[in-house]
Design a protein around this motif. Sequence first.
Motif, PDB file in Angstrom:
ATOM      1  N   LYS A  56     -34.372 -39.133   1.712  1.00 48.05           N
ATOM      2  CA  LYS A  56     -34.490 -37.720   1.349  1.00 48.05           C
ATOM      3  C   LYS A  56     -35.350 -36.940   2.339  1.00 48.05           C
ATOM      4  O   LYS A  56     -35.487 -35.725   2.217  1.00 48.05           O
ATOM      5  N   THR A  57     -35.942 -37.620   3.323  1.00 48.23           N
ATOM      6  CA  THR A  57     -36.781 -36.944   4.320  1.00 48.23           C
ATOM      7  C   THR A  57     -36.058 -36.758   5.649  1.00 48.23           C
ATOM      8  O   THR A  57     -36.641 -36.212   6.590  1.00 48.23           O
ATOM      9  N   CYS A  84     -33.664 -29.673  15.031  1.00 45.22           N
ATOM     10  CA  CYS A  84     -33.541 -29.029  16.341  1.00 45.22           C
ATOM     11  C   CYS A  84     -33.778 -29.994  17.488  1.00 45.22           C
ATOM     12  O   CYS A  84     -33.667 -29.610  18.648  1.00 45.22           O
ATOM     13  N   ASP A  85     -34.100 -31.231  17.210  1.00 41.30           N
ATOM     14  CA  ASP A  85     -34.344 -32.231  18.256  1.00 41.30           C
ATOM     15  C   ASP A  85     -33.116 -33.117  18.416  1.00 41.30           C
ATOM     16  O   ASP A  85     -32.757 -33.859  17.494  1.00 41.30           O
ATOM     17  N   LYS A  86     -32.476 -33.049  19.565  1.00 37.21           N
ATOM     18  CA  LYS A  86     -31.295 -33.848  19.831  1.00 37.21           C
ATOM     19  C   LYS A  86     -31.570 -34.785  21.004  1.00 37.21           C
ATOM     20  O   LYS A  86     -32.178 -34.395  21.996  1.00 37.21           O
ATOM     21  N   GLY A  87     -31.114 -36.019  20.898  1.00 37.21           N
ATOM     22  CA  GLY A  87     -31.334 -37.006  21.942  1.00 37.21           C
ATOM     23  C   GLY A  87     -31.545 -38.376  21.332  1.00 37.21           C
ATOM     24  O   GLY A  87     -31.826 -38.519  20.131  1.00 37.21           O
ATOM     25  N   SER A  88     -31.434 -39.393  22.143  1.00 36.20           N
ATOM     26  CA  SER A  88     -31.456 -40.769  21.638  1.00 36.20           C
ATOM     27  C   SER A  88     -32.739 -41.127  20.902  1.00 36.20           C
ATOM     28  O   SER A  88     -32.723 -41.868  19.925  1.00 36.20           O
ATOM     29  N   SER A  89     -33.871 -40.607  21.340  1.00 33.40           N
ATOM     30  CA  SER A  89     -35.133 -41.000  20.717  1.00 33.40           C
ATOM     31  C   SER A  89     -35.336 -40.362  19.343  1.00 33.40           C
ATOM     32  O   SER A  89     -36.238 -40.752  18.602  1.00 33.40           O
ATOM     33  N   TYR A  90     -34.497 -39.381  18.989  1.00 31.11           N
ATOM     34  CA  TYR A  90     -34.639 -38.699  17.711  1.00 31.11           C
ATOM     35  C   TYR A  90     -33.666 -39.197  16.647  1.00 31.11           C
ATOM     36  O   TYR A  90     -33.619 -38.646  15.550  1.00 31.11           O
ATOM     37  N   ARG A  91     -32.903 -40.221  16.969  1.00 33.88           N
ATOM     38  CA  ARG A  91     -31.960 -40.748  15.986  1.00 33.88           C
ATOM     39  C   ARG A  91     -32.703 -41.410  14.819  1.00 33.88           C
ATOM     40  O   ARG A  91     -33.846 -41.834  14.948  1.00 33.88           O
ATOM     41  N   THR A  92     -32.027 -41.485  13.691  1.00 34.85           N
ATOM     42  CA  THR A  92     -32.611 -42.145  12.525  1.00 34.85           C
ATOM     43  C   THR A  92     -32.267 -43.630  12.528  1.00 34.85           C
ATOM     44  O   THR A  92     -31.211 -44.043  13.030  1.00 34.85           O
ATOM     45  N   THR A 108     -41.272 -25.468  10.638  1.00 36.15           N
ATOM     46  CA  THR A 108     -40.525 -24.326  10.117  1.00 36.15           C
ATOM     47  C   THR A 108     -39.458 -23.868  11.103  1.00 36.15           C
ATOM     48  O   THR A 108     -38.315 -23.596  10.730  1.00 36.15           O
ATOM     49  N   GLY A 109     -39.825 -23.791  12.383  1.00 33.66           N
ATOM     50  CA  GLY A 109     -38.870 -23.366  13.406  1.00 33.66           C
ATOM     51  C   GLY A 109     -37.692 -24.307  13.529  1.00 33.66           C
ATOM     52  O   GLY A 109     -36.572 -23.885  13.831  1.00 33.66           O
ATOM     53  N   CYS A 110     -37.911 -25.572  13.276  1.00 34.02           N
ATOM     54  CA  CYS A 110     -36.833 -26.569  13.326  1.00 34.02           C
ATOM     55  C   CYS A 110     -35.980 -26.558  12.063  1.00 34.02           C
ATOM     56  O   CYS A 110     -34.976 -27.261  11.991  1.00 34.02           O
ATOM     57  N   ARG A 111     -36.413 -25.808  11.057  1.00 31.76           N
ATOM     58  CA  ARG A 111     -35.695 -25.697   9.780  1.00 31.76           C
ATOM     59  C   ARG A 111     -35.532 -27.061   9.112  1.00 31.76           C
ATOM     60  O   ARG A 111     -34.540 -27.321   8.417  1.00 31.76           O
ATOM     61  N   ARG A 112     -36.512 -27.907   9.287  1.00 31.13           N
ATOM     62  CA  ARG A 112     -36.418 -29.249   8.720  1.00 31.13           C
ATOM     63  C   ARG A 112     -36.313 -29.203   7.197  1.00 31.13           C
ATOM     64  O   ARG A 112     -35.404 -29.801   6.602  1.00 31.13           O
ATOM     65  N   ASP A 113     -37.229 -28.517   6.549  1.00 29.84           N
ATOM     66  CA  ASP A 113     -37.231 -28.496   5.085  1.00 29.84           C
ATOM     67  C   ASP A 113     -36.047 -27.724   4.511  1.00 29.84           C
ATOM     68  O   ASP A 113     -35.481 -28.113   3.487  1.00 29.84           O
ATOM     69  N   LYS A 114     -35.651 -26.643   5.163  1.00 27.97           N
ATOM     70  CA  LYS A 114     -34.491 -25.895   4.688  1.00 27.97           C
ATOM     71  C   LYS A 114     -33.221 -26.723   4.789  1.00 27.97           C
ATOM     72  O   LYS A 114     -32.360 -26.690   3.907  1.00 27.97           O
ATOM     73  N   THR A 115     -33.104 -27.483   5.876  1.00 27.88           N
ATOM     74  CA  THR A 115     -31.924 -28.337   6.049  1.00 27.88           C
ATOM     75  C   THR A 115     -31.901 -29.442   5.009  1.00 27.88           C
ATOM     76  O   THR A 115     -30.845 -29.765   4.443  1.00 27.88           O
ATOM     77  N   LEU A 116     -33.065 -30.032   4.746  1.00 26.67           N
ATOM     78  CA  LEU A 116     -33.148 -31.099   3.746  1.00 26.67           C
ATOM     79  C   LEU A 116     -32.803 -30.569   2.356  1.00 26.67           C
ATOM     80  O   LEU A 116     -32.115 -31.240   1.576  1.00 26.67           O
ATOM     81  N   LYS A 117     -33.270 -29.379   2.052  1.00 25.70           N
ATOM     82  CA  LYS A 117     -32.962 -28.769   0.755  1.00 25.70           C
ATOM     83  C   LYS A 117     -31.465 -28.542   0.609  1.00 25.70           C
ATOM     84  O   LYS A 117     -30.877 -28.812  -0.449  1.00 25.70           O
TER      85      LYS A 117
END
Length: 223
Positions: A126-127, A138-146, A208-217
């Motif tokens: 959920k995170t 907003c972070d794209k690239g191999s090191s940001y994969r889950t 906030t700028g990455c819209r992390r919480d808005k995207t998760l919601k």
Amino acid sequence: MKTLFVTTSILLMAACAPAQSAEKSDITTSANVAIATAGPQAPYEITRTDGLSEMIIAGGCFWCVESDFEKLTGVTEAISGYSGGTLDNPDYKTVSYKETGHYEVVKVIFDPTVVTYRQLVDHYWKTVDPTDPRGQFCDKGSSYRTAIFATPEQMAAAQASRKNIIETKPFAAEIVTPILQAVTFYDAEDYHQDYYKKNPVRYNYYRTGCRRDKTLKKLWGDS
């Protein structure tokens, strides 16, 4: 979104890390079939003697993962680092700008008498946005994969959690987050540790700028 990330990155001096080319984000590593006895692909072992346990997870920017997990009851500490790649002793600059195969990860230290490994893995989903194969928010690239990096003792619980989330997710998109064998964990630089505490204004602006919480919601709703 791309313009937003660039602006945010400039204001935060590259924020969590500079974006990598999305076209190079499909690196194949041997993290799930580790056979080395030393170096970056050596199986990770939990050797604590204080009664605590550990888990290693990748969820995009490790500043955010630290923040999300250190708030949980039973978690004593979350440490930012790198894992899963081919370079020994990786550093931020190399992982961010070159294709080493490393993920930005967090080692979560927890008290298993208070919170279980399975509960933490269930919380992990959920995170993050587990539908994005190119990175997070907003972070794209191999090191940001889950990814979930599990020890042999943790593997069954991690796989069961993934199976459950596939069956119960409130969206149609495919879950792409893999369960990989845990391999050597390297601590990130000191200035990355507890970044959300040391630099709360910059951290909150980045998140906030990455819209992390808005995207998760939007993705998970209130589930």
